[in-house]
Scaffold this motif. Structure first.
Motif, PDB file in Angstrom:
ATOM      1  N   VAL A 137       1.032 -11.493  -3.045  1.00 22.71           N
ATOM      2  CA  VAL A 137       1.282 -10.053  -3.084  1.00 22.71           C
ATOM      3  C   VAL A 137       0.113  -9.381  -3.784  1.00 22.71           C
ATOM      4  N   ILE A 138      -0.448  -8.354  -3.157  1.00 24.29           N
ATOM      5  CA  ILE A 138      -1.433  -7.510  -3.832  1.00 24.29           C
ATOM      6  C   ILE A 138      -0.783  -6.149  -4.030  1.00 24.29           C
ATOM      7  N   ALA A 139      -0.707  -5.678  -5.269  1.00 28.17           N
ATOM      8  CA  ALA A 139      -0.188  -4.337  -5.540  1.00 28.17           C
ATOM      9  C   ALA A 139      -1.363  -3.386  -5.469  1.00 28.17           C
ATOM     10  N   MET A 140      -1.384  -2.554  -4.434  1.00 22.64           N
ATOM     11  CA  MET A 140      -2.539  -1.701  -4.183  1.00 22.64           C
ATOM     12  C   MET A 140      -2.253  -0.274  -4.650  1.00 22.64           C
ATOM     13  N   GLY A 141      -3.075   0.225  -5.548  1.00 28.81           N
ATOM     14  CA  GLY A 141      -2.973   1.626  -5.953  1.00 28.81           C
ATOM     15  C   GLY A 141      -2.136   1.825  -7.201  1.00 28.81           C
ATOM     16  N   ALA A 142      -2.347   2.976  -7.823  1.00 27.04           N
ATOM     17  CA  ALA A 142      -1.652   3.285  -9.071  1.00 27.04           C
ATOM     18  C   ALA A 142      -0.137   3.289  -8.888  1.00 27.04           C
ATOM     19  N   CYS A 143       0.325   3.766  -7.735  1.00 17.86           N
ATOM     20  CA  CYS A 143       1.766   3.860  -7.504  1.00 17.86           C
ATOM     21  C   CYS A 143       2.447   2.506  -7.605  1.00 17.86           C
ATOM     22  N   THR A 144       1.809   1.468  -7.057  1.00 19.01           N
ATOM     23  CA  THR A 144       2.475   0.171  -7.048  1.00 19.01           C
ATOM     24  C   THR A 144       2.242  -0.584  -8.348  1.00 19.01           C
ATOM     25  N   ILE A 145       1.370  -0.081  -9.215  1.00 16.58           N
ATOM     26  CA  ILE A 145       1.148  -0.762 -10.489  1.00 16.58           C
ATOM     27  C   ILE A 145       2.044  -0.163 -11.571  1.00 16.58           C
ATOM     28  N   THR A 146       2.057   1.170 -11.665  1.00 20.64           N
ATOM     29  CA  THR A 146       2.842   1.798 -12.738  1.00 20.64           C
ATOM     30  C   THR A 146       3.744   2.914 -12.234  1.00 20.64           C
ATOM     31  N   ILE A 186       9.055  -7.575  -6.982  1.00 20.61           N
ATOM     32  CA  ILE A 186       8.589  -8.860  -6.463  1.00 20.61           C
ATOM     33  C   ILE A 186       7.433  -9.341  -7.333  1.00 20.61           C
ATOM     34  N   PRO A 187       7.168 -10.650  -7.359  1.00 24.12           N
ATOM     35  CA  PRO A 187       6.043 -11.142  -8.171  1.00 24.12           C
ATOM     36  C   PRO A 187       4.721 -10.671  -7.571  1.00 24.12           C
ATOM     37  N   VAL A 188       3.834 -10.180  -8.418  1.00 26.69           N
ATOM     38  CA  VAL A 188       2.558  -9.639  -7.952  1.00 26.69           C
ATOM     39  C   VAL A 188       1.434 -10.585  -8.372  1.00 26.69           C
ATOM     40  N   ASP A 189       0.607 -10.996  -7.420  1.00 26.13           N
ATOM     41  CA  ASP A 189      -0.505 -11.891  -7.732  1.00 26.13           C
ATOM     42  C   ASP A 189      -1.716 -11.126  -8.231  1.00 26.13           C
ATOM     43  N   LEU A 190      -1.906  -9.916  -7.728  1.00 27.14           N
ATOM     44  CA  LEU A 190      -3.145  -9.223  -8.015  1.00 27.14           C
ATOM     45  C   LEU A 190      -2.886  -7.730  -8.068  1.00 27.14           C
ATOM     46  N   TYR A 191      -3.380  -7.082  -9.110  1.00 28.54           N
ATOM     47  CA  TYR A 191      -3.258  -5.626  -9.218  1.00 28.54           C
ATOM     48  C   TYR A 191      -4.588  -5.008  -8.823  1.00 28.54           C
ATOM     49  N   LEU A 192      -4.524  -4.046  -7.908  1.00 21.55           N
ATOM     50  CA  LEU A 192      -5.736  -3.405  -7.413  1.00 21.55           C
ATOM     51  C   LEU A 192      -5.656  -1.922  -7.756  1.00 21.55           C
ATOM     52  N   PRO A 193      -6.335  -1.485  -8.829  1.00 26.36           N
ATOM     53  CA  PRO A 193      -6.176  -0.108  -9.274  1.00 26.36           C
ATOM     54  C   PRO A 193      -6.967   0.878  -8.429  1.00 26.36           C
ATOM     55  N   GLY A 194      -6.592   2.131  -8.528  1.00 27.37           N
ATOM     56  CA  GLY A 194      -7.266   3.193  -7.777  1.00 27.37           C
ATOM     57  C   GLY A 194      -6.229   4.113  -7.187  1.00 27.37           C
ATOM     58  N   CYS A 195      -6.649   5.334  -6.814  1.00 28.62           N
ATOM     59  CA  CYS A 195      -5.686   6.261  -6.225  1.00 28.62           C
ATOM     60  C   CYS A 195      -6.399   7.127  -5.216  1.00 28.62           C
ATOM     61  N   PRO A 196      -6.623   6.650  -4.003  1.00 27.81           N
ATOM     62  CA  PRO A 196      -6.429   5.277  -3.532  1.00 27.81           C
ATOM     63  C   PRO A 196      -7.665   4.429  -3.784  1.00 27.81           C
ATOM     64  N   PRO A 197      -7.533   3.098  -3.784  1.00 29.56           N
ATOM     65  CA  PRO A 197      -8.713   2.237  -3.897  1.00 29.56           C
ATOM     66  C   PRO A 197      -9.555   2.337  -2.629  1.00 29.56           C
ATOM     67  N   ALA A 243       0.854  -1.183   0.000  1.00 30.77           N
ATOM     68  CA  ALA A 243       0.000   0.000   0.000  1.00 30.77           C
ATOM     69  C   ALA A 243       0.884   1.225   0.000  1.00 30.77           C
ATOM     70  N   GLY A 244       1.032   1.856  -1.154  1.00 27.85           N
ATOM     71  CA  GLY A 244       1.774   3.107  -1.198  1.00 27.85           C
ATOM     72  C   GLY A 244       2.964   3.069  -2.141  1.00 27.85           C
ATOM     73  N   THR A 245       3.463   4.274  -2.408  1.00 23.88           N
ATOM     74  CA  THR A 245       4.582   4.432  -3.320  1.00 23.88           C
ATOM     75  C   THR A 245       5.817   3.697  -2.799  1.00 23.88           C
ATOM     76  N   VAL A 246       6.528   3.024  -3.679  1.00 24.04           N
ATOM     77  CA  VAL A 246       7.784   2.385  -3.291  1.00 24.04           C
ATOM     78  C   VAL A 246       8.911   3.083  -4.043  1.00 24.04           C
ATOM     79  N   THR A 247       9.926   3.504  -3.312  1.00 21.65           N
ATOM     80  CA  THR A 247      11.065   4.169  -3.946  1.00 21.65           C
ATOM     81  C   THR A 247      12.239   3.202  -4.021  1.00 21.65           C
ATOM     82  N   MET A 248      13.253   3.587  -4.786  1.00 19.99           N
ATOM     83  CA  MET A 248      14.420   2.721  -4.905  1.00 19.99           C
ATOM     84  C   MET A 248      15.104   2.541  -3.554  1.00 19.99           C
ATOM     85  N   LYS A 249      14.991   3.531  -2.677  1.00 20.34           N
ATOM     86  CA  LYS A 249      15.612   3.397  -1.361  1.00 20.34           C
ATOM     87  C   LYS A 249      14.865   2.375  -0.512  1.00 20.34           C
TER      88      LYS A 249
END
Ligand code: SF4
Lengths: 267, 142
Positions: free
Chosen positions: A135-144, A163-174, A111-117
């Motif tokens: 793994v659920i990728a929640m939100g636009a940040c974690t999808i694209t 990491i391998p993602v099982d499910l993409y959950l779109p929305g900002c925020p869902p 849940a939330g933006t992931v940075t390289m750090k």
């Protein structure tokens, strides 16, 4: 139907209370209008039957009914996830119990933006979770990369790059309801798995070690700023005073009309 | 799962400890620097019995532990050779997260090139099919 009886004990002088029906009357109204049923009989029905199932089915049923998510959140999406934990959306009814240790978690909702750090920390948390893990990728940040995808120099453009993602959950925020939808879809996926395929999940390491000529350097962020002179002066000024003393002193100074400089206060 | 012997981060000092200077760590002594993406994991460590042991003088590369691609030995050798070249090309630069990330992202780019020239293929038996480097395409859709 019993007509509501007048309240048994009324206090004279409080007309608001006097008009209220008694508790017994409320119970009577409820019993007469809600169509009560007897206690459920599921247990005795089951006890006289034989249930046939496969090992896969019962194993999957047990797993999908107790998906334990890791408490992980890095930005605004976690606010929606936190709403889910509360009683309004009540996420425990799906058997989801938030865990604070990756060793006990089956599911990570990123849940939330992931940075390289943050990436090494996220990958390490994922590696520490026991198999089978989801793994659920929640939100636009974690999808694209979401709104950071245009010009950010640090945001990861989708956690499937990490990491391998099982499910993409779109929305900002869902919305929290959307997270439920994702969890239900994940449960369907878990229900389809087979015990025989579990061996495929093991990681394969292809290590390659080389010596290097890079120059070791001190990390830039090392907490040294806390030992800086300005920081120490600021801390020393407050260290000797008991809690609330500053406010008391300031109040006293205002009441006596003396200038703040007389009270020797840090401005 | 690899047991990573990681050092704890630099301790936060509070006001009471501020009087005594914290012991200085030797540069790059025990902190494991890393750059981890899905297909390229870089560590300042060496491998002993399948475990990573922090070692500031060596760099270890782990390629695609989640098996998103099918790795034939010649292709893997190309990636590892490219890794050696990239590390040598950066001789004399500071050893920090940033340098490792640049090496790592160059390698990811190299892997993507291999995929687009058809030397590398997606693994259909991967735990999930994310196609994280772009959807597979046939000549008609190009
Ligand atoms: S997707 Fe939107 S709500 Fe979620 S972390 Fe990114 S910016 Fe915040």
């Amino acid at each position: 139907m019993t007509p509501p009886t007048p309240p048994a004990s009324t206090t004279a002088g409080s007309p608001g209370l006097a008009e209220m029906p008694s508790i017994q009357a409320l119970k009577d109204v409820r019993a007469a209008s809600c169509g009560p049923v007897g206690s459920p009989t599921v247990t005795s029905d089951l006890s006289e039957n034989v249930i046939l199932t496969t090992l896969d089915d019962i194993h999957n049923w047990a797993r999908l009914s107790s998906l334990w998510p890791l408490l992980y959140g890095t930005a605004c999406c976690f606010i929606e996830f936190a709403a889910l934990l509360g009683s309004r959306f009540d996420f425990d009814r799906f058997g989801l119990v938030p865990r604070s240790s990756p060793r006990q978690a089956d599911l990570i909702i990123v849940a939330g933006t992931v940075t390289m750090k943050m990436a090494p920390a996220l990958v390490r948390l994922y590696e520490q979770m026991p198999e089978p893990k989801y793994v659920i990728a929640m939100g636009a940040c974690t999808i694209t990369g979401g709104m950071f995808s245009a010009d950010s120099t640090t945001a990861v453009r989708g956690v499937d790059k990490l990491i391998p993602v099982d499910l993409y959950l779109p929305g900002c925020p869902p919305r929290p309801e959307a997270i439920f939808d994702a969890v239900i879809k994940l449960r369907k996926k878990v229900g389809n798995e087979s015990l025989a395929e579990r061996g495929n999940l093991l990681p394969t390491h292809r290590y390659c070690t080389v010596p290097h000529q890079l120059v070791p350097t001190e990390p830039i962020v090392n907490g040294r700023y806390l030992r800086a002179e300005t920081q120490q002066a600021a801390l020393a000024a407050a260290a000797g005073l008991p809690l609330g003393a500053l406010e008391a002193e300031r109040d006293a100074a205002l009441n006596t009309g003396s200038s703040p400089a007389d009270a020797n206060l840090p401005s | 799962m690899v047991a990573i012997q990681d050092a704890s981060p630099a301790p936060m000092v509070d006001a009471s400890a501020a009087a005594t200077p914290a012991p200085q760590r030797a540069a790059g002594d025990s902190t494991l620097l890393k750059s981890t993406t899905r297909h390229v994991r870089l560590f300042t460590a060496r491998v002993e019995n399948g475990d990573l042991v922090p070692d500031p003088s060596q760099l270890t590369l782990d390629v695609d532990p989640d098996n998103e691609f099918l790795w034939e030995p010649p292709v893997l050798a190309k990636v590892q050779q490219r890794f050696g070249e990239l590390v040598n090309a950066r001789a004399g630069e500071p050893l920090n997260d940033y340098t490792l990330r640049r090496i790592g992202s160059d390698l990811e780019g190299f892997i993507r090139q291999l995929l687009q020239t058809g030397e590398l293929r997606y693994n259909p038996d991967c735990r999930v099919l994310n196609y994280s480097m772009g959807l597979p395409r046939t000549p008609e859709t190009l």
